[in-house]
Write an enzyme that holds these catalytic residues in place. Sequence first.
Site, PDB file in Angstrom:
ATOM      1  N   TYR A  47       3.956   5.878  11.286  1.00 44.51           N
ATOM      2  CA  TYR A  47       4.517   4.247  11.340  1.00 44.51           C
ATOM      3  C   TYR A  47       5.624   3.498  10.488  1.00 44.51           C
ATOM      4  CZ  TYR A  47      -0.231   3.277   8.872  1.00 44.51           C
ATOM      5  OH  TYR A  47      -0.803   3.621   7.553  1.00 44.51           O
TER       6      TYR A  47
ATOM      7  N   ARG B 181       0.787  -1.073  -0.026  1.00 44.90           N
ATOM      8  CA  ARG B 181      -0.056  -0.422  -0.137  1.00 44.90           C
ATOM      9  C   ARG B 181       1.196   0.762   0.139  1.00 44.90           C
ATOM     10  NH1 ARG B 181      -1.266   2.680   4.543  1.00 44.90           N
ATOM     11  NH2 ARG B 181      -1.692   0.938   6.147  1.00 44.90           N
TER      12      ARG B 181
ATOM     13  N   HIS C 234      -3.991   3.615   4.728  1.00 46.97           N
ATOM     14  CA  HIS C 234      -5.172   3.028   4.850  1.00 46.97           C
ATOM     15  C   HIS C 234      -6.117   4.023   4.813  1.00 46.97           C
ATOM     16  CE1 HIS C 234      -7.168  -0.273   6.427  1.00 46.97           C
ATOM     17  NE2 HIS C 234      -8.356   0.842   7.022  1.00 46.97           N
TER      18      HIS C 234
END
Length: 401
Positions: free
Chosen positions: A308, A295, A299
């Site tokens: 993160y 990805r 998200h």
Amino acid sequence: MSSPEQWTHPEPGAGPAATAAEPTPEQVIAGLRATTEGGADLTQLLTPEGERVASARFDPYVTDIDAEALRNLYRDMVLVRRADRESNAMQRQGQLGIWVPLLGQEAAQIGSGRALRPSDMAFPSYREHGVAWTRGVDFRELIGIFRCSDHGGWDFKHHGFHPYTIVIGNQVLNATGYAMGQKFEGKVGDDNGEATIVYFGDGATSQGDVHEGFVWSAVYDAPVVFFCQNNQWAISEPTERQSRLPLYQRARGYGFPGIRVDGNDVLACLAVTRWALDECRHGNGPVLIEAFTYRMDAHTTTDDPTRYRLSDELEEWKLKDPIERVRAHLARGGGADQEFFDKIDAEADSFAAELRDFVFNMPDPPPERIFENVYAEPSPVLEAQRREYLSYLEGFAGSEH
């Protein structure tokens, strides 16, 4: 009675089998590494540099993919990515309530989606815009969900594409039940058989619904392909925090085959999905496919991936871009010239402009529309709720709020 060795049997080369229920540190380390690296078991037909890789097992499933067919797959991916980027921008401008990007996952979705037949059924989660495209769903109908103007207005039976599912993993149970129905109705068993495919992410494999679907499908030999898009991150949790083994190996515990494919390779995704669907059509399902991809965006538009994950990781995966490898292959082999690429880019810009114009001029639906098409037949309870809600809104007539 089964032995502990059977519970923790490693892959070849992963070290000796554990002699207790708890694996050895070496096994844990080997397993964690395998969840974040493609590994020797990765099925690939196009390298990141666009070079064709021969496969005795899967080449027979793409014999019809000539230069023209590959150009069509390239077009699919470019247009879907352009629509995705435009939708992402429109959310930032307040035109959409939220957007779920698919950036980087175009090959997994287009390749698997183009493997389906009209009689097959696809069950998406909420990121499968590329699969929707391959099933003929109008992107304007799709975007209405994120505009919060409708619940998904396409005819799912006609398109063979179920409405989006927001509850993580729930679509796996729906798909398993649908596939069981195909089996009970005798729609499998030969070349003309039907099949079902269901999409979910690596994070969903930690949900109970997914494992229940695995159990039921295995028991009933349901013709369902479990297509896991492992994009490495379940929002902010990496795959190695969810599994000690590569996700495709989980199928072994349920008694059906699993396979890992390069999710950034549209040709491999097409071939492997055709093979898996063929297995299901002939009554040999289910099958688990782990599409190993990444990805490249957040998200959702409510997420900040810089909190993160490292930018170096993103830069590494940019070198494996699913669109660029097809472009390189076409250019290297003479399958397309600059005029073709410019034409596709212009078509993508036009498509994005039309989508943008549609969204900016989309009328707000009347408030009572939320009660439409909830049930096939009239419902006294729903009608009472409708009257109560509209009466409540009338209390604000003439107010600024």
